[in-house]
Motif scaffolding. Structure first.
Motif, short mmCIF file in Angstrom:
data_model
loop_
_atom_site.label_atom_id
_atom_site.label_comp_id
_atom_site.label_asym_id
_atom_site.label_seq_id
_atom_site.Cartn_x
_atom_site.Cartn_y
_atom_site.Cartn_z
N GLN A 350 0.83 -1.19 0.00
CA GLN A 350 0.00 0.00 0.00
C GLN A 350 0.87 1.25 0.00
N LYS A 366 -0.66 10.58 -9.21
CA LYS A 366 -1.87 10.39 -10.01
C LYS A 366 -1.73 9.19 -10.92
N TRP A 368 0.00 6.51 -10.52
CA TRP A 368 0.10 5.21 -9.85
C TRP A 368 -1.24 4.67 -9.40
N GLY A 369 -2.28 5.45 -9.50
CA GLY A 369 -3.63 4.94 -9.30
C GLY A 369 -4.05 4.79 -7.85
N HIS A 370 -5.08 3.96 -7.65
CA HIS A 370 -5.74 3.87 -6.34
C HIS A 370 -4.89 3.15 -5.30
N ARG A 371 -3.82 2.49 -5.73
CA ARG A 371 -2.98 1.78 -4.76
C ARG A 371 -2.14 2.74 -3.93
N LEU A 373 -2.64 5.92 -1.50
CA LEU A 373 -3.61 6.73 -0.78
C LEU A 373 -3.17 8.18 -0.80
N ASN A 374 -4.05 9.06 -1.27
CA ASN A 374 -3.73 10.49 -1.37
C ASN A 374 -4.35 11.22 -0.18
N CYS A 375 -3.50 11.77 0.70
CA CYS A 375 -3.97 12.49 1.90
C CYS A 375 -3.43 13.92 1.88
N THR A 405 -6.57 2.33 6.17
CA THR A 405 -6.13 1.80 4.88
C THR A 405 -5.06 0.73 5.07
N ASN A 409 -5.40 -3.26 4.04
CA ASN A 409 -4.41 -3.90 3.19
C ASN A 409 -3.78 -5.11 3.87
#
Length: 425
Positions: A350, A366, A368-371, A373-375, A405, A409
């Motif tokens: 993760q 952006k 690298w996708g949903h894997r 986590l953007n905080c 998250t 995972n």
């Protein structure tokens, strides 16, 4: 009351149980003022009815040390110093002996050995009814708890006081007599550690080198610094208790980039306390340990997470324990990883990106996708500025989102109560 009828040891024990006053005086007069112990010649024991019984401080007792009776002054002094450590007690006894010599007395206070002192205090406070150092009253066939006439009178007053002290209520006198004969057992402090609870937390520091050596398979536990202190081994610990590894410690990798908002100097306070503080560039820490309860994995036993900035000292099996990678969106961070491309890395681990709220997200994150986590957290403001802490409560929300998250995972990878990851590695 004749002196021969008085048992000084029982008088003192009953006075302690009843909570009545014991006063050191220079004379045997009932109204004699209290005097310091070096100048005292008597101990005045107060009864429940207001009477006072004087006993000479040099009166021998049934407590035997090296087959010789110990005087009442020494017994009373040991009780007054029951809370101090043995070396402090010995120093206080030495000072009292010097004061006795100053006032012209040849008598000295007996210094009890540790075991003798512990046995005496335990008996005096009523936690024990027997003592190997106390001679039975009335000869070998008599019980050590049986007193003479004077002791019996004081025992009755002690029972009455005991009756009033239980839960603040007056109980039946017959029950009070029964209660006075109860045998009180000591707690774990008196049985295992003596009268004064001892803090053993310093032992953990002494044990660290030995535990580390066992965990790393008998190798050197650390390197000795010039000053004699121990530097921890570069390898990561496998298990906090040594022995067979059932559930390994999960690992979180941080970004070594100077632009990362979360570094070794502030990551622990953020993940534990839910509050962001700027990183300290002068920090030299290379590893942190952090405990967290993951309710869906093991609600009864917290997991210990290991936080490091790089995998330089990784063993091959450590990669199966990596549960999160913090990144700034720069791919060079992964060159030394087992999976050295972002696409491959985030299939197994993760990713977590933490940036300023309101600023654009790096293009790499952006892509690298949903894997990953953007905080986003609120920008840091000097606490001296009014209103600087208004939005800092959001830090905890972000920290909890990261933990949820990571936990999700870990469950997906097969982490259980007694084992680590078993899928997708």
């Amino acid at each position: 009351m004749a002196t021969a009828e008085i048992d000084p040891l029982l008088f003192l024990r009953h006075a302690i149980a009843a909570g009545t006053a014991v006063v050191a005086t220079a004379t045997d007069a009932a109204d004699a003022p209290q005097t310091p112990l070096p100048q005292a010649r008597f101990l005045q024991f107060s009864g429940a009815a207001g009477e006072s019984t004087p006993i000479p401080v040099d009166a021998p007792t049934r407590f035997l040390s090296n087959s010789a009776p110990v005087d009442l002054r020494s017994i009373y002094f040991a009780w007054l110093n029951r809370e101090v450590a043995i070396h402090e007690y010995n120093a206080a006894a030495t000072r009292l002996n010097e004061e006795l010599a100053t006032v012209g007395l040849s008598a000295t206070v007996h210094k009890f050995a540790f075991v003798e002192r512990l046995d005496l205090i335990t008996w005096l406070e009523g936690a024990s009814e027997e003592s190997e150092y106390i001679k039975a009253a009335g000869g070998p066939g008599a019980s050590g708890a049986a007193g003479a006439a004077g002791g019996t009178k004081l025992a009755l007053s002690a029972s009455a006081s005991l009756a009033r002290s239980r839960r603040g209520q007056l109980i039946d006198p017959r029950l009070a007599v029964i209660y006075s004969g109860e045998r009180h057992t000591g707690d774990h402090n008196t049985v295992l550690r003596g009268m004064k609870p001892t803090d053993f937390t310093h032992v953990r520091k002494l044990a660290v080198p030995f535990m580390s050596q066992k965990q790393l398979g008998g190798g050197p536990a650390g390197i000795t610094a010039p000053g004699g202190s121990m530097k921890p081994s570069a390898s990561l610990p496998i298990n906090s208790k040594g022995g067979p590894v059932r559930r390994p410690d999960p690992i979180i990798l941080l970004s070594p980039s100077a632009s990362s908002l979360l570094r070794m100097s502030n990551i622990k306070s953020f993940l534990e306390g839910g509050r962001y503080t700027p990183s300290d560039s002068s920090s030299t820490a290379t590893m942190h340990f952090l405990t967290r309860t993951m309710k869906d994995i093991d609600p009864a036993r917290p997991l210990r997470f290991i936080l490091v900035e790089g995998p330089e000292h990784f063993k091959p099996d450590y990669w199966s324990r990596v549960v999160a990678v913090f990144t700034t969106g720069q791919a060079w961070q992964f060159k030394s990883y087992k999976w050295n491309t972002p696409g491959e890395l985030f299939k197994h681990v993760q990713g977590v990106y933490v940036g300023w709220r309101g600023e654009p997200v790096p293009q790499g994150v952006k892509d690298w996708g949903h894997r990953v986590l953007n905080c986003n957290i609120d920008k840091w403001t000097d606490p001296a500025v009014p209103g600087a802490d208004v939005n800092r409560f959001r830090d905890r929300e972000v920290a909890e989102t990261i933990w949820k998250t990571i936990e999700y995972n870990m469950r997906q990878k097969g982490w259980k109560r007694d084992s680590g990851a078993s899928l997708g590695q």
